[in-house]
Design an enzyme around this catalytic site. Structure first.
Site, PDB file in Angstrom:
ATOM      1  N   GLU A 194       3.211  -2.879  -5.378  1.00 28.83           N
ATOM      2  CA  GLU A 194       2.550  -4.032  -5.030  1.00 28.83           C
ATOM      3  C   GLU A 194       3.293  -5.142  -4.435  1.00 28.83           C
ATOM      4  O   GLU A 194       4.292  -5.413  -5.048  1.00 28.83           O
ATOM      5  CB  GLU A 194       1.590  -4.385  -6.314  1.00 28.83           C
ATOM      6  CG  GLU A 194       0.583  -5.723  -5.952  1.00 28.83           C
ATOM      7  CD  GLU A 194      -0.082  -6.159  -7.435  1.00 28.83           C
ATOM      8  OE1 GLU A 194       0.611  -5.670  -8.342  1.00 28.83           O
ATOM      9  OE2 GLU A 194      -1.017  -6.956  -7.434  1.00 28.83           O
ATOM     10  N   LYS A 230      -7.257  -5.645  -2.624  1.00 29.02           N
ATOM     11  CA  LYS A 230      -7.087  -5.234  -4.126  1.00 29.02           C
ATOM     12  C   LYS A 230      -8.750  -6.108  -4.542  1.00 29.02           C
ATOM     13  O   LYS A 230      -9.110  -7.022  -4.107  1.00 29.02           O
ATOM     14  CB  LYS A 230      -6.021  -6.196  -4.956  1.00 29.02           C
ATOM     15  CG  LYS A 230      -6.018  -6.074  -6.451  1.00 29.02           C
ATOM     16  CD  LYS A 230      -4.577  -6.769  -6.984  1.00 29.02           C
ATOM     17  CE  LYS A 230      -4.455  -6.515  -8.312  1.00 29.02           C
ATOM     18  NZ  LYS A 230      -2.966  -7.058  -8.703  1.00 29.02           N
ATOM     19  N   CYS A 246      -2.727  -2.093  -8.630  1.00 29.97           N
ATOM     20  CA  CYS A 246      -2.597  -2.684  -9.965  1.00 29.97           C
ATOM     21  C   CYS A 246      -3.876  -2.790 -11.057  1.00 29.97           C
ATOM     22  O   CYS A 246      -4.506  -1.817 -11.139  1.00 29.97           O
ATOM     23  CB  CYS A 246      -1.822  -3.706  -9.798  1.00 29.97           C
ATOM     24  SG  CYS A 246      -0.586  -3.877 -11.412  1.00 29.97           S
TER      25      CYS A 246
END
Lengths: 547, 547
Positions: free
Chosen positions: A41, A113, A149
Site C-alpha cells: 500500500e 481503497k 489493507c
C-alpha cells in the site's frame, strides 16, 4: 496465474528512491514471467506519509513519478502500485488511497481503497475519500478484486463488531471474482501475524477465493512493518509466505501445488527482537545517521537497548557512555563495562560528580530552606542528558533513549534527562517484557551479564535507591498497565479483576500525572496494541480523577 | 422564544466540575425564564476529550453524570447538553457526539452530530459514528433543528469545495425548521471569528431561519476557545453575541428587536493577546499549577512571554530566571532586569559560567581533536534548561518555554535546552508577530523596555552572535514559512511567488531537518490555521528532499 509480491522497504516521501526500488523488484518478477506484480500500500510514497499528503505539490510529484515508473516498466507485464491520487470530484476529501495499474508504459487504471482506518496510529480519514463500489480488474478471462489493507478487515463473521457498514470483500465476492489482491501496510504488533493469517484464511475459505496479501516491510518512525506477505488458496490454505522483517520479491503460482512458506518467528521474544532490530536500524538510517550512542548504566534497560543496537548497526556504530555519580554502585560500573566488552563496543566514561557539585553550588542560594525532593535527582539525570546530547552533537550520532513502557507509564523517568534521544527502542516494552527479552538473548551465550538480570533495578539517583521503594512490584504494575493502557479499563474494572483498590488508584493516578512527559517523549517503537506514539492521544490539562 | 447560551469553560474529563458549572449557568437561565438553555459541544466532557473517549468506563460515568444533571435541573425548562453516548447499533464506531435534551428530571431525547471533522487538530472519525438524517426537536409548536459544530460548516454555496457529501443544515431547511441550534467547540484562530460570522449569517439568510450558535470558551491544551456565542436572525443579522474569551450565560430573545452584542476584539494584536492570556492561564491552572517560571534573557521572546504570563497569572505567580554566560551582553542583563521591574516580578540570577567550565572539563577528553560546532552552544542552552527545571521542581512551578514559531520551524532552538517547558505560549507566533504584539503591548506604557524591541535578536551562545548570521531576515523567513506551513506550498510554488530559489530551498531543508525537535516540543498555543501541536503530523525518518 503467477503473481509477484513486491515486498519493499520504502522511505516516507522518497518518491525517487521508492520508485527505483519498485523497478528493481519488478525486474526480478519479470525474469520469472509473472502475470502481475503487486506492491504494498502507498509503496511509492512510503507508509505512512502522514501530512506530506496535504501538500498538493507532493501529490503532483507522485503523479509524475508514477508516469516515469510506468515508462521504466514498459516492457514488463502488469504492475499494480500503491500510491495516492487526486480526487477529481468537486466535493469530498482531496485524495484517494490507490492501487494504480501500470501497463505498456502507461497508467491504465486506478483502484481505490474503501475502508479508511482512523483509530490507533491511523489517520486515513484525514486525507482520503473512500471508494464506494467494488474495485475490479479484468485480467485476461479472470476477474480480480482489488482491495487495499483495511478493506480486508471488516468481515462481520470474523469480528465481533464491524467498524464499518460496508464490506468490500463481501462486495467483491458478489461480483464472483476469481482472485482478491490486497495491497497492505499493516504495522507489526506481537499478536498481529497470527491474527492476519486466521482472518485472511477465514475470508478465502468463506468466499472460495484465493487472496493475495502484499505487506510493507521496514521501520517508519514508530511503526515497524514485518512483511510476511502471503497467498491463501480458495480453501483458506496458506500456500505462499514471504520473508518476515526483510525485503523480498516472492512469486506465487496459484496453479502450482507447491507451497513456498518462509518461516515467521512466532516465538514472542524472537519476534520482538527481530522487530526492534529492524525498527531501530531503519529509524537511524532513514534519519541519515550511521552511529548511535546511549548511556549504559549497568541496568537492564540500557543493556537491552545496547544489545539490540549492536545487532542492528554493528558494534562499531554503537558507543556506550558511562556516567557514574556517587550514587552509582561499583557493581553497576562492573556490569556496564562487562556488557560493553561482551558487545565489543567502545565506551566513554564521564564521572558526573563535579557537575553535580557545580549545580549544587549554583543552586545553593535558590534552594536554601527547601527540603530535598525530586529536583536533586532530576538534576543528575539531566546532566547525563546534556552529556549524551553534547557527545551526539560532536560525533554526529543519534542518541537512543533507554526507557521502557512501565516507567514511562507511571512517570518514573526524568523528562530532558534519561528521556533524551531520537528514538526509544524499548519504549513500548513493559519491564516484564524487558526481562523476558534479555533472558531470551542470553539463552545460549550470556551477552548481557547475569548480574544485570538478577539484581534489583535502581535508578541510582539517591543512596541505596531501589525502583521498588517508589513503585509497586513490576509484575503487578505491568498487569495493571496492560489492563489500563491496552485494554482501556478504568479503575473499577481493574479492581474487579482482583487487584487491590489502593494499588490500582495509585497507579492510575501516576499514569495521569505523567501525561506531560509522554507528550515530549522520544518515539517508542510500537510492538503492542497501544503504544505511546501516534496511537496515544490524551489530554494533558485534564481532570486528575477520571478513572 | 428565549434561549440561554451557556458558554462555559470546561475541563477535559472533569464530569463533576463541568456538570456543576452547567447547573450554575442553567440557574441563571432559569431566573430569566428561558424556553431552552443550550451548552456548547461535549460540554459535560470538555472539548476535546481525545482518547478518554476510548474508555467505556468514562462513557458510562458520563451517562450517570448526565442523569444526575437531569435530576438537578428538574425544575428548569429544557436543557440541551453536549455529551458523548454509546452507539447502540451492532456495527460502526462506538459513540455518538450528542446533544442530550434534559427535561423534567430525565434525559428525554438524543440528537447526534452528522459531520465529524477529521483534519487539522480534529480526530472525530476516530471516535464517533455520524448521524445520517435530520435531527429535529419539537418544541411547543416549533420545529427546532439541532446541529453540532461541523454540521454548520459544509454549505456548498459558501465553500469552494465541500469536504462532505451531506449538508445537515440544508437537510434541516428541507424539513422547514423554525430555528437551528448549533452546539460548538470551535477553536480560536486569528481569522476564525470573522469567518464564523460571515458563514452563519450566510446560512441564516439563505434558509430564512434564525441560527443559535453556542461556543465553548477557555484553553484546553494547545487549543484556545474564544466563546463569542451568537444568534443570527432569519435575515442573517447578528442580534446577540456573548463575551469573547470569558465565560458567559447570555439570554437571547428571538422575538425582541433589541440587540445584545458584546464586543469582539477584532484588532489582531488585541485578539492575540487576549487569546494567549486565556490559553496560558487555563493550561497552568488546569494542570494544577499556580506559579510559573521562565528564563528571561533580555530578548524579545522571553519578554513577551513574561508579559503575557503576568497578565494571566499576576506578578506574584511569575518568576523570572536570569542565567547569564560570558556571551551575555551587559545590555541583555540590563534589559532583563528592567523588564522584571516593569512587570513587578521577582527574579533569580544564576551565572552559568562555572557550569559551562565544568562541562568543558568533563568533556575535554571526549571533544579533543574535534572542531567547535553546535555542541558547545547547545550545552549552554541545556544548562539553562536543567536549571529552569530544577527550580520548577523545587518551587512546584511550571516552566514556560519562550520559543516562537519561526525558530521552531527552522530548528533555531535547542531541544532539551531553551525548548524545555510544559507550554510554549508564543510557539505559534512568527518572529514578526512577536514584534507586532510587543509593540502593541507597548502602545501606551513601555512595559517592555524599548531596547528589547530595537536591538538585533541574538541567542548569545557565541561571541557577538546574531540570529541574522545564521538565518535569513525574519520578514522574508516568516513569509516563506507561512506559505509552506499554513498554505502548504512546495518549493516551486513559493519560488513562483518571487522568492529566491536558493533561499527557499535552504529554508525548506531547515524545516525538514528540525522535524525531530518539533516531535518533542512543548505544546504551542494554537493561533494560526496550522500550529505545531495536534494539527501537525509529519514523518521524521523521511526523505530530506520532498519539497
Amino acid at each position: 496465474m503467477k503473481i509477484a509480491l513486491l515486498q519493499i522497504n520504502p522511505i516516507a516521501g522518497d518518491l525517487k528512491g521508492n520508485a527505483s526500488k519498485i523497478v528493481q523488484f519488478a525486474k526480478i518478477a519479470k525474469s520469472q514471467r509473472v502475470d502481475i506484480a503487486v506492491t504494498c500500500e502507498l509503496a511509492l510514497l512510503g507508509y505512512p506519509p502522514r501530512d506530506l499528503l496535504l501538500y498538493t505539490s507532493f501529490i503532483e510529484k507522485a503523479k509524475k513519478s508514477l508516469q516515469v515508473l510506468a515508462q521504466k516498466t514498459k516492457s514488463f507485464s502488469l504492475l499494480l502500485v500503491g500510491t495516492a491520487v487526486k480526487n477529481p470530484n468537486k466535493q469530498g476529501r482531496l485524495l484517494f488511497n490507490t492501487a494504480a495499474l501500470l501497463s505498456g508504459g502507461k497508467v491504465k487504471e486506478l483502484f481505490y481503497k474503501s475502508l479508511l482506518p482512523t483509530y490507533d496510529v491511523f489517520d486515513e480519514d484525514r486525507y482520503f475519500e473512500p471508494a464506494r463500489k467494488a474495485q475490479i480488474l479484468k485480467l485476461n478471462d479472470k476477474k480480480v478484486g482489488i482491495s487495499i489493507c483495511e478493506d480486508l478487515w471488516n468481515d462481520k463473521d470474523f469480528w465481533q463488531r464491524p467498524r464499518y457498514h460496508l464490506d468490500p470483500i463481501d462486495n467483491l465476492s458478489k461480483e464472483k471474482v476469481d482472485l482478491i489482491i490486497n495491497l497492505s501496510a499493516s504495522p507489526f504488533t506481537l499478536e498481529k501475524q497470527k491474527l492476519r493469517e486466521k482472518m485472511i484464511a477465514s475470508s478465502a475459505k468463506k468466499y472460495h477465493v484465493p487472496i493475495v496479501y502484499v505487506n510493507q516491510v521496514g521501520g517508519n518512525d514508530d511503526l515497524i512493518f514485518d512483511g510476511a506477505s502471503m497467498i491463501f488458496d480458495n480453501k483458506g490454505q496458506l500456500i505462499t509466505r514471504a520473508r518476515a522483517f526483510q525485503e523480498n520479491c516472492l512469486v506465487g503460482d496459484l496453479e502450482s501445488p507447491e507451497k513456498q512458506i518462509n518461516p515467521y518467528p512466532f516465538q514472542s521474544e524472537e519476534m520482538l527482537f527481530k522487530a526492534l532490530k529492524l525498527g531501530l536500524h531503519d529509524y537511524v538510517n532513514k534519519c541519515g545517521f550511521k552511529k548511535v550512542l546511549l548511556g549504559i548504566s549497568g541496568g537492564i534497560d540500557s543493556a537491552l537497548t545496547a544489545t539490540i543496537a549492536v545487532s542492528a548497526l554493528g558494534p562499531k556504530n554503537v558507543l556506550g557512555i558511562l556516567m557514574p555519580s556517587p550514587f552509582t554502585s561499583n557493581q553497576s560500573i562492573i556490569d556496564a563495562k562487562k556488557l560493553a566488552s561482551n558487545l565489543k563496543i567502545k565506551t566513554i566514561a564521564i564521572n558526573i560528580e563535579k557537575l553535580m557539585n557545580s549545580y549544587e553550588s549554583s543552586l545553593e542560594y535558590s534552594f536554601r530552606g527547601y527540603r530535598k525532593n525530586v529536583a536533586e535527582q532530576n538534576i543528575q539525570a539531566r546532566i547525563r542528558g546534556n552529556l549524551l546530547m553534547a557527545l551526539a552533537n560532536k560525533y554526529s550520532a543519534l542518541v537512543l533513549a533507554t526507557g521502557n513502557k512501565s516507567e514511562l507509564t507511571v512517570g518514573y523517568s526524568t523528562i530532558y534527562g534519561d528521556m533524551v534521544g531520537g528514538l526509544a527502542p524499548i519504549g513500548d516494552l513493559t519491564k516484564t517484557q524487558v526481562y523476558n527479552l534479555a533472558r531470551w538473548i542470553n539463552r545460549e551465550t550470556k551477552i548481557i551479564p547475569e548480574k544485570i538480570l538478577t539484581k534489583a533495578p535502581s535508578a541510582e539517583l539517591a543512596p541505596n535507591q531501589k525502583d521498588q521503594d517508589d513503585l509497586p512490584p513490576y509484575d503487578l504494575l505491568d498487569q495493571i498497565l496492560e489492563l489500563h493502557i491496552e485494554k482501556q479499563l478504568g479503575a473499577r474494572e481493574i479492581i474487579s479483576k482482583g487487584y487491590k483498590t489502593g494499588l490500582v488508584k495509585k497507579v492510575l493516578s501516576m499514569v495521569k500525572k505523567a501525561e506531560f512527559k509522554r507528550r515530549q517523549a522520544p518515539l517508542p517503537l510500537k510492538v503492542t496494541g497501544r503504544a505511546y506514539g501516534s496511537g496515544w492521544r490524551m489530554p494533558i490539562a485534564a481532570s486528575q480523577k477520571i478513572f
